[in-house]
Every structure is written in C-alpha cells, then in structure tokens.
Design an enzyme around this catalytic site. Structure first.
Site, PDB file in Angstrom:
ATOM      1  N   ASP A   7      -6.863  -3.031   1.234  1.00  0.00           N
ATOM      2  CA  ASP A   7      -7.955  -2.948   2.197  1.00  0.00           C
ATOM      3  C   ASP A   7      -8.252  -4.402   2.577  1.00  0.00           C
ATOM      4  O   ASP A   7      -7.921  -5.318   1.816  1.00  0.00           O
ATOM      5  CB  ASP A   7      -9.164  -2.285   1.511  1.00  0.00           C
ATOM      6  CG  ASP A   7     -10.399  -2.359   2.366  1.00  0.00           C
ATOM      7  OD1 ASP A   7     -10.314  -2.025   3.560  1.00  0.00           O
ATOM      8  OD2 ASP A   7     -11.465  -2.758   1.839  1.00  0.00           O
ATOM      9  N   ASP A  34     -11.536  -5.856   4.530  1.00  0.00           N
ATOM     10  CA  ASP A  34     -12.931  -6.275   4.356  1.00  0.00           C
ATOM     11  C   ASP A  34     -13.417  -5.942   2.944  1.00  0.00           C
ATOM     12  O   ASP A  34     -13.440  -4.778   2.555  1.00  0.00           O
ATOM     13  CB  ASP A  34     -13.834  -5.553   5.373  1.00  0.00           C
ATOM     14  CG  ASP A  34     -13.532  -5.951   6.812  1.00  0.00           C
ATOM     15  OD1 ASP A  34     -13.539  -7.147   7.102  1.00  0.00           O
ATOM     16  OD2 ASP A  34     -13.281  -5.045   7.634  1.00  0.00           O
ATOM     17  N   GLY A  64     -16.108   0.390   4.573  1.00  0.00           N
ATOM     18  CA  GLY A  64     -14.945   1.267   4.754  1.00  0.00           C
ATOM     19  C   GLY A  64     -15.093   2.262   5.889  1.00  0.00           C
ATOM     20  O   GLY A  64     -14.154   2.966   6.249  1.00  0.00           O
ATOM     21  N   VAL A  65     -16.298   2.336   6.469  1.00  0.00           N
ATOM     22  CA  VAL A  65     -16.595   3.329   7.509  1.00  0.00           C
ATOM     23  C   VAL A  65     -16.303   2.745   8.896  1.00  0.00           C
ATOM     24  O   VAL A  65     -16.625   1.582   9.155  1.00  0.00           O
ATOM     25  CB  VAL A  65     -18.101   3.725   7.395  1.00  0.00           C
ATOM     26  CG1 VAL A  65     -18.499   4.680   8.489  1.00  0.00           C
ATOM     27  CG2 VAL A  65     -18.377   4.323   6.018  1.00  0.00           C
ATOM     28  N   SER A  89     -10.670  -1.525  10.191  1.00  0.00           N
ATOM     29  CA  SER A  89     -11.157  -2.455  11.221  1.00  0.00           C
ATOM     30  C   SER A  89     -10.199  -2.628  12.395  1.00  0.00           C
ATOM     31  O   SER A  89      -9.003  -2.839  12.217  1.00  0.00           O
ATOM     32  CB  SER A  89     -11.429  -3.826  10.607  1.00  0.00           C
ATOM     33  OG  SER A  89     -11.771  -4.738  11.635  1.00  0.00           O
ATOM     34  N   ASN A 147     -10.574  -5.152  14.199  1.00  0.00           N
ATOM     35  CA  ASN A 147     -10.501  -6.613  14.300  1.00  0.00           C
ATOM     36  C   ASN A 147      -9.547  -7.218  13.261  1.00  0.00           C
ATOM     37  O   ASN A 147      -9.558  -8.438  13.035  1.00  0.00           O
ATOM     38  CB  ASN A 147     -11.899  -7.213  14.113  1.00  0.00           C
ATOM     39  CG  ASN A 147     -12.818  -6.877  15.274  1.00  0.00           C
ATOM     40  OD1 ASN A 147     -12.531  -7.220  16.419  1.00  0.00           O
ATOM     41  ND2 ASN A 147     -13.904  -6.167  15.000  1.00  0.00           N
ATOM     42  N   ASP A 165     -12.403  -1.759  -2.148  1.00  0.00           N
ATOM     43  CA  ASP A 165     -13.751  -2.079  -2.650  1.00  0.00           C
ATOM     44  C   ASP A 165     -14.741  -0.971  -2.302  1.00  0.00           C
ATOM     45  O   ASP A 165     -15.894  -1.032  -2.735  1.00  0.00           O
ATOM     46  CB  ASP A 165     -14.265  -3.391  -2.041  1.00  0.00           C
ATOM     47  CG  ASP A 165     -14.577  -3.240  -0.567  1.00  0.00           C
ATOM     48  OD1 ASP A 165     -13.714  -2.710   0.161  1.00  0.00           O
ATOM     49  OD2 ASP A 165     -15.684  -3.617  -0.141  1.00  0.00           O
TER      50      ASP A 165
HETATM   51  C1  BG6 Z   1     -14.159  -1.789   7.595  1.00  0.00           C
HETATM   52  C2  BG6 Z   1     -15.522  -2.285   7.146  1.00  0.00           C
HETATM   53  O1  BG6 Z   1     -13.160  -2.559   7.025  1.00  0.00           O
HETATM   54  O2  BG6 Z   1     -14.050  -1.858   9.017  1.00  0.00           O
HETATM   55  C3  BG6 Z   1     -16.616  -1.485   7.860  1.00  0.00           C
HETATM   56  O3  BG6 Z   1     -15.658  -2.130   5.738  1.00  0.00           O
HETATM   57  C4  BG6 Z   1     -16.407  -1.573   9.372  1.00  0.00           C
HETATM   58  O4  BG6 Z   1     -17.879  -1.972   7.490  1.00  0.00           O
HETATM   59  C5  BG6 Z   1     -15.006  -1.084   9.737  1.00  0.00           C
HETATM   60  O5  BG6 Z   1     -17.378  -0.773  10.046  1.00  0.00           O
HETATM   61  C6  BG6 Z   1     -14.711  -1.154  11.234  1.00  0.00           C
HETATM   62  O6  BG6 Z   1     -14.681  -2.499  11.626  1.00  0.00           O
HETATM   63  P1  BG6 Z   1     -14.480  -3.015  13.101  1.00  0.00           P
HETATM   64  O7  BG6 Z   1     -14.059  -4.442  12.927  1.00  0.00           O
HETATM   65  O8  BG6 Z   1     -13.402  -2.174  13.738  1.00  0.00           O
HETATM   66  O9  BG6 Z   1     -15.770  -2.854  13.817  1.00  0.00           O
HETATM   67 MG    MG Z   2     -13.452  -2.666   2.253  1.00  0.00          MG
END
Ligand code: BG6
Ligand code: MG
Length: 209
Positions: free
Chosen positions: A7, A9, A44-45, A114, A116, A168
């Site tokens: 994972d 983040d 993770g959401v 994510s 990003n 995590d």
């Molecule tokens: C996860 C984070 O890795 O990515 C979440 O733990 C976050 O908190 C999710 O909402 C989505 O991230 P992003 O960068 O696509 O907005």
């Molecule tokens: Mg995470």
C-alpha cells in the site's frame, strides 16, 4: 513468497496529515464538522467514499454535481500540498526494506487506492522503482474489495498465494485476505484480528518473505 505488494499512503510514505489539511479546508468552508478521528476513518478509502463519510456530518444533502466539485477542490489543495514532499519523506526502514527485498530478487508492486500514486512516487524518488503499479486509476471498486491487489498480482504474473500485501488500514487487510493474500499490518492494521504478521515498521519485513 515471490512478490510483495505495498500500500502507498501510510506504508511507503505518510500523507495522512496532507489529506487531513485538504479535507479540513473544504469541510470548514462548507461548515461541516471534521476532525482527526474522522480523518482516521478515511484511511484506504477512495476519494469519493471519503467524501461520503465527511458528508455524514452535513445538515443538508448534496447533488452528485456538487460532490464532484467538492472532491475536485479537495484534490487541488491536496496536490499542491504534495509538492512539499521529497525523498526525505521516505523513512529509513522503508528504503532499507525495499533495497533488501530487491537484492533478494523479489517482485515489488504498489497496490493503492490513490489516483495521485504516480505523482507521490515521483516526489519521493521512487518513480520507476516498482515492477508494477496498481492504483486508483485502474480500479472500479475500493478496498475492502481486493481488486487493487488482484490487479497488481496480475501485472506481476504471480498467484495471490505467492504474494504478500503490506498495509496500514483495516480495510486494506480485509482486501488482502479477501483476495487470498498473506498480509503484513503496520500501525492500526497490526491490530487486525486476522492479520498474518503484525509489525512495528518495515525493518523486519525482509525476514518474513
Ligand atoms: C488512500 C488513502 O491511499 O488513497 C485515502 O489512504 C485516500 O485516505 C485514497 O482517500 C484516495 O486518494 P486520492 O489521492 O485518489 O484522492
Ligand atoms: Mg494506507
């Protein structure tokens, strides 16, 4: 174990506070109560599912169009905060574990919700390091669905029984187990009742695989 799926983040780097700052800015503007405890539930959401959790405290409903705008605003703030990140945000335990696993010939992948992911990997100096990157841009179902990890395993051409997931988030451990993977839990995920290996940080990870 042939492969390790990380994972991003909360495992490879710590973006929790940046997500918090960005969500807090938009929640304050909308007059919606938001605190660090609610932020913990966003681990993770996906972005849109995170917004739904935040809107639980709103005193009115929002149209799909409005939700899209709020999520976009949050992401713009978050992305500008990501610009403050650098290679220094990669912990010594993480860099060390990645290097030892590489030397051992393990296949290494990212499995993150994510969208990003690529930008974050660039900022922390890991662009091009992983053998596969499965992230929010190639999935339709968020953790605890195993899709993101199954896609990573498929990209690596390994069976889930030959790969271990490092997480995590509680939802991430559920996702790993649902996909038939063994899993390592750090932070809150180390307390998951069914986690295969709970760890304090990544220093001991190479010994397990
Ligand atoms: C996860 C984070 O890795 O990515 C979440 O733990 C976050 O908190 C999710 O909402 C989505 O991230 P992003 O960068 O696509 O907005
Ligand atoms: Mg995470």
């Amino acid at each position: 174990m042939r492969a390790v799926i990380f994972d991003l983040d909360g495992v490879i780097c710590f973006t929790d506070k940046l997500h918090y700052k960005a969500w807090k800015a938009v929640a304050d503007e909308l007059g919606i109560y938001f605190d660090e405890k609610i932020n913990d539930r966003l681990r993770g959401v996906s972005r849109m599912d995170s917004l739904e959790i935040i809107l639980e405290n709103a005193d009115r409903t929002f149209s799909e169009e409005e939700k899209k705008e709020i999520a976009e605003k949050k992401n713009n703030i978050y992305v500008s905060l990501l610009d403050t990140m650098s290679e220094k945000d990669l912990g010594n335990d993480v860099r060390g574990a990645l290097d030892v696993l590489r030397q051992k010939g393990k296949l290494l992948a990212i499995g993150s919700s994510s969208k990003n992911t690529k930008k974050i990997l660039e900022k922390i100096g890991l662009n091009g390091f992983f053998d596969a990157v499965s992230d929010g841009t190639n999935i339709t179902r968020s953790k605890p669905d195993p899709e993101v990890f199954l896609k990573a395993a498929e990209m690596l051409e390994v069976d889930p029984s030959d790969a271990i997931v490092v997480e995590d988030a509680m939802s991430g451990i559920d996702a790993a187990l649902a996909g038939g993977f063994k899993c390592v839990g750090i932070g809150e995920a180390a307390t998951h009742p069914n986690v295969t290996y709970p760890l304090k940080d990544l220093s001991d990870l190479p010994k397990l695989v």
